[in-house]
Design an enzyme around this catalytic site. Structure first.
Site, PDB file in Angstrom:
ATOM      1  N   ARG A  69       0.854  -1.187   0.000  1.00  0.00           N
ATOM      2  CA  ARG A  69       0.000   0.000   0.000  1.00  0.00           C
ATOM      3  C   ARG A  69       0.889   1.235   0.000  1.00  0.00           C
ATOM      4  O   ARG A  69       1.682   1.421   0.926  1.00  0.00           O
ATOM      5  CB  ARG A  69      -0.908  -0.027   1.240  1.00  0.00           C
ATOM      6  CG  ARG A  69      -1.713   1.241   1.399  1.00  0.00           C
ATOM      7  CD  ARG A  69      -2.722   1.167   2.563  1.00  0.00           C
ATOM      8  NE  ARG A  69      -3.453   2.420   2.624  1.00  0.00           N
ATOM      9  CZ  ARG A  69      -3.345   3.314   3.618  1.00  0.00           C
ATOM     10  NH1 ARG A  69      -2.588   3.083   4.675  1.00  0.00           N
ATOM     11  NH2 ARG A  69      -4.028   4.431   3.561  1.00  0.00           N
ATOM     12  N   HIS A 113      -3.262  10.861   0.678  1.00  0.00           N
ATOM     13  CA  HIS A 113      -2.748  10.676   2.038  1.00  0.00           C
ATOM     14  C   HIS A 113      -2.272  12.055   2.532  1.00  0.00           C
ATOM     15  O   HIS A 113      -1.099  12.277   2.767  1.00  0.00           O
ATOM     16  CB  HIS A 113      -1.625   9.635   2.037  1.00  0.00           C
ATOM     17  CG  HIS A 113      -1.334   9.024   3.380  1.00  0.00           C
ATOM     18  ND1 HIS A 113      -1.406   7.674   3.633  1.00  0.00           N
ATOM     19  CD2 HIS A 113      -0.960   9.593   4.552  1.00  0.00           C
ATOM     20  CE1 HIS A 113      -1.069   7.434   4.896  1.00  0.00           C
ATOM     21  NE2 HIS A 113      -0.793   8.584   5.480  1.00  0.00           N
ATOM     22  N   GLU A 158      -7.532   8.079   6.180  1.00  0.00           N
ATOM     23  CA  GLU A 158      -7.852   8.725   7.459  1.00  0.00           C
ATOM     24  C   GLU A 158      -8.424  10.128   7.332  1.00  0.00           C
ATOM     25  O   GLU A 158      -7.823  11.096   7.815  1.00  0.00           O
ATOM     26  CB  GLU A 158      -6.598   8.765   8.359  1.00  0.00           C
ATOM     27  CG  GLU A 158      -6.026   7.391   8.673  1.00  0.00           C
ATOM     28  CD  GLU A 158      -4.955   7.423   9.755  1.00  0.00           C
ATOM     29  OE1 GLU A 158      -4.536   8.519  10.164  1.00  0.00           O
ATOM     30  OE2 GLU A 158      -4.547   6.337  10.205  1.00  0.00           O
ATOM     31  N   ASN A 294      -7.292   1.500   9.805  1.00  0.00           N
ATOM     32  CA  ASN A 294      -5.976   1.676  10.437  1.00  0.00           C
ATOM     33  C   ASN A 294      -6.166   1.615  11.938  1.00  0.00           C
ATOM     34  O   ASN A 294      -7.007   2.336  12.484  1.00  0.00           O
ATOM     35  CB  ASN A 294      -5.357   3.033  10.078  1.00  0.00           C
ATOM     36  CG  ASN A 294      -4.976   3.132   8.607  1.00  0.00           C
ATOM     37  OD1 ASN A 294      -5.025   2.153   7.881  1.00  0.00           O
ATOM     38  ND2 ASN A 294      -4.581   4.321   8.185  1.00  0.00           N
ATOM     39  N   TYR A 296      -4.203   1.790  15.710  1.00  0.00           N
ATOM     40  CA  TYR A 296      -3.020   2.007  16.552  1.00  0.00           C
ATOM     41  C   TYR A 296      -3.312   1.723  18.027  1.00  0.00           C
ATOM     42  O   TYR A 296      -2.568   1.015  18.672  1.00  0.00           O
ATOM     43  CB  TYR A 296      -2.453   3.424  16.335  1.00  0.00           C
ATOM     44  CG  TYR A 296      -1.771   3.508  14.974  1.00  0.00           C
ATOM     45  CD1 TYR A 296      -0.457   3.106  14.811  1.00  0.00           C
ATOM     46  CD2 TYR A 296      -2.476   3.880  13.843  1.00  0.00           C
ATOM     47  CE1 TYR A 296       0.166   3.106  13.565  1.00  0.00           C
ATOM     48  CE2 TYR A 296      -1.867   3.883  12.584  1.00  0.00           C
ATOM     49  CZ  TYR A 296      -0.546   3.488  12.461  1.00  0.00           C
ATOM     50  OH  TYR A 296       0.049   3.461  11.225  1.00  0.00           O
ATOM     51  N   GLU A 355      -3.230  -0.301   8.075  1.00  0.00           N
ATOM     52  CA  GLU A 355      -2.060   0.153   8.831  1.00  0.00           C
ATOM     53  C   GLU A 355      -2.128  -0.396  10.239  1.00  0.00           C
ATOM     54  O   GLU A 355      -3.190  -0.392  10.861  1.00  0.00           O
ATOM     55  CB  GLU A 355      -1.986   1.691   8.978  1.00  0.00           C
ATOM     56  CG  GLU A 355      -1.553   2.422   7.752  1.00  0.00           C
ATOM     57  CD  GLU A 355      -1.469   3.942   7.978  1.00  0.00           C
ATOM     58  OE1 GLU A 355      -1.157   4.380   9.110  1.00  0.00           O
ATOM     59  OE2 GLU A 355      -1.726   4.669   7.018  1.00  0.00           O
TER      60      GLU A 355
HETATM   61  C1  GBH Z   1      -1.305   7.108  10.617  1.00  0.00           C
HETATM   62  O1  GBH Z   1      -2.035   7.999  11.378  1.00  0.00           O
HETATM   63  C2  GBH Z   1      -0.975   7.721   9.297  1.00  0.00           C
HETATM   64  O2  GBH Z   1      -1.849   7.266   8.270  1.00  0.00           O
HETATM   65  C3  GBH Z   1       0.450   7.570   8.883  1.00  0.00           C
HETATM   66  O3  GBH Z   1       0.750   8.457   7.841  1.00  0.00           O
HETATM   67  C4  GBH Z   1       1.348   7.788  10.079  1.00  0.00           C
HETATM   68  O4  GBH Z   1       2.701   7.831   9.754  1.00  0.00           O
HETATM   69  C5  GBH Z   1       1.084   6.678  11.053  1.00  0.00           C
HETATM   70  O5  GBH Z   1      -0.265   6.603  11.366  1.00  0.00           O
HETATM   71  C6  GBH Z   1       1.880   6.802  12.346  1.00  0.00           C
HETATM   72  O6  GBH Z   1       1.555   7.982  13.001  1.00  0.00           O
HETATM   73  O7  GBH Z   1      -2.576   9.918  21.749  1.00  0.00           O
HETATM   74  O8  GBH Z   1      -1.904   7.768  22.518  1.00  0.00           O
HETATM   75  O9  GBH Z   1      -4.192   8.131  21.945  1.00  0.00           O
HETATM   76  C7  GBH Z   1      -2.230   7.588  12.698  1.00  0.00           C
HETATM   77  C8  GBH Z   1      -3.190   8.419  13.503  1.00  0.00           C
HETATM   78  C9  GBH Z   1      -3.443   9.523  15.538  1.00  0.00           C
HETATM   79  C10 GBH Z   1      -3.085   7.156  15.583  1.00  0.00           C
HETATM   80  C11 GBH Z   1      -3.020   9.594  16.956  1.00  0.00           C
HETATM   81  C12 GBH Z   1      -2.740   7.229  17.064  1.00  0.00           C
HETATM   82  C13 GBH Z   1      -3.129   8.772  19.052  1.00  0.00           C
HETATM   83  C14 GBH Z   1      -2.455   7.955  20.046  1.00  0.00           C
HETATM   84  N1  GBH Z   1      -2.858   8.388  14.895  1.00  0.00           N
HETATM   85  N2  GBH Z   1      -3.301   8.387  17.665  1.00  0.00           N
HETATM   86  S1  GBH Z   1      -2.798   8.487  21.689  1.00  0.00           S
END
Ligand code: GBH
Length: 448
Positions: A69, A113, A158, A294, A296, A355
């Protein structure tokens, strides 16, 4: 076949920002403004992927991924965002796609993006409805060149983060601080998605999806106030972007002072707050072949502490954290996937985790990079994904963010997410331990 891949984005890896006729994007402008990015880092060179893409494709062959991707930079293809096409920009992505196909890697391009052509930002950016139609024209230009070889397309990455961080809070380009006045950016991106999906299909695209970043929302307590705040946050972060696409409706934004259309009371009506017109939701909700997600971490939400927003981010505690300070909660991925299925039922198309990954303070030593933290992160998240599949969620792909250490937006080069270490002084690539682990995992999974 299940897609095992890695993910990147154009501005984070390509560099070569003034080469072969590329126009400027909002990120070029933003990074050169003082104080925007940590230590003034820029993506001017980044991983120099624009010149080193062959080496990066070879790294993917070595990894054994069957999908990649990446994103296409709108301003390489249309330097002014609309009008004149820059064939050299298309040539670059065509070379990349052909190189991937030769290596047996399925290309999965994302058309946006976060790098809006600056010329369009100068006309109001995503606050302007016209940008949605221009995005569809751009999608048509790209698809006309590549749809004979690219089967699967992602429209946007996103849209929540782009709205909230780019236009609401100003921590990303274009750096606007409109708070809730940024809501039309949600609708115009979703409309752009819908119009682009039409254009892609008309040009022969077989599979079209959107990538939303989703977070399980945990109320900080069982109090009524915390529960209401958690619902409000879930509405803004998750439902505002998933409901229109999957159900053809917008969720109730009354927690944000927005009245449902036709309801009496204070504040703007939903349609006015978003810029929604008749017929838009039909365009936005045309059936998709997949939902990109995505993941995290989960988000813990408490009652508001001021009257700016109807929630407070209370922070997830009690879990290990990444170098970024983000909590590591592998089961949150299972929770997210099963939660989507519960919420959307038969309206949920197959899901692709487009992601997932973590930043670590990876040190390059003479023996390479021993990133055992990332190995454990990937192992545990993939296991959580498998649990969701066992619980019946139709998950069809998993993409590690990221193939390479790269330009991590407002953090510059300080956060490293790669399976492959990059020396930003020389461009040299060195696979980390996680690269070997993922290679072995994919090989075993594809054999099974
Ligand atoms: C993605 O966004 C993007 O698509 C990518 O470009 C980027 O490099 C990658 O992630 C890594 O950042 O404050 O502890 O609750 C991720 C969006 C927003 C996910 C903030 C995690 C908060 C963590 N992110 N979020 S916390």
């Amino acid at each position: 076949m299940f897609l095992w891949g890695t993910a990147t984005a154009a501005y984070q890896i390509e560099g070569a920002v003034a080469e072969d006729g590329r126009g400027a994007s909002v990120w070029d402008t933003f990074v050169h403004q003082p104080g925007r990015v940590r230590d003034g880092h820029t993506g001017d060179v980044a991983c120099d992927h624009y010149h080193r893409w062959r080496e990066d494709v070879a790294l993917m062959s070595g990894l054994g991924v069957n999908a990649y991707r990446f994103s296409i930079a709108w301003s390489r293809v249309l330097p002014e965002g609309s009008g004149a096409v820059n064939p050299k920009g298309l040539d670059f992505y065509e070379r990349l796609v052909d190189g991937l196909l030769e290596a047996g890697v399925t290309p999965v391009p994302t058309l946006f993006h976060w790098d809006l052509p600056q010329a369009l930002e100068d006309r109001g950016g995503w606050l302007e409805r016209d940008v949605s139609g221009l995005f569809a024209e751009y999608a048509a230009v790209v698809a006309e060149r590549l749809a004979d070889r690219v089967r699967t397309w992602i429209t946007l990455n996103e849209p929540f983060i782009h709205m909230a961080w780019g236009y609401g809070l100003g921590v990303h380009a274009p750096g606007r601080t409109l708070l809730l006045d940024a809501l039309p950016v949600a609708h115009h991106q979703l409309l752009a998605h819908g119009l682009a999906a039409q254009a892609l299909r008309a040009a022969g695209a077989r599979e079209v999806m959107i990538t939303n970043n989703c977070t399980p929302v945990w109320p900080a307590s069982a109090s009524e106030e915390d529960l209401a705040a958690a619902t409000a946050y879930d509405t803004l972060h998750n439902r505002l972007f998933n409901d229109p696409v999957l159900l053809g409706t917008y969720p109730d934004l009354s927690a944000y002072g927005v009245r449902p259309d036709g309801a009496a009371g204070e504040g703007p009506e939903l349609s006015a707050a978003l810029g929604l017109r008749d017929g838009d939701l039909d365009v936005i909700s045309a059936p998709l072949d997949g939902l990109g997600v995505n993941y995290y971490n989960p988000t813990r939400i408490a009652a508001p502490s001021d009257d700016m927003l109807p929630f407070t981010d209370a922070g997830v505690t009690g879990y290990p954290v990444t170098a970024f300070g983000w909590p590591v909660v592998p089961d949150g991925l299972r929770e997210l996937l099963t939660g989507l299925r519960e919420r959307y039922g038969r309206a949920l198309p197959p899901v692709y985790v487009t992601e997932n990954g973590c930043s670590q303070d990876d040190e390059l030593t003479p023996d390479g990079v021993d990133d055992q933290g990332r190995v454990a992160y990937l192992r545990d998240h993939i296991a959580a994904l498998e649990r969701a599949r066992e619980e019946g969620v139709d998950v069809r792909g998993y993409f590690v963010w990221s193939l390479l250490d790269n330009f991590e937006w407002a953090e510059g080069y300080h956060q490293r997410f790669g399976l492959v270490h990059v020396d930003f002084a020389t461009g040299e690539r060195t696979p980390k331990a996680s690269y070997g682990w993922y290679r072995d995992h994919i090989a075993a999974a594809l054999r099974a």
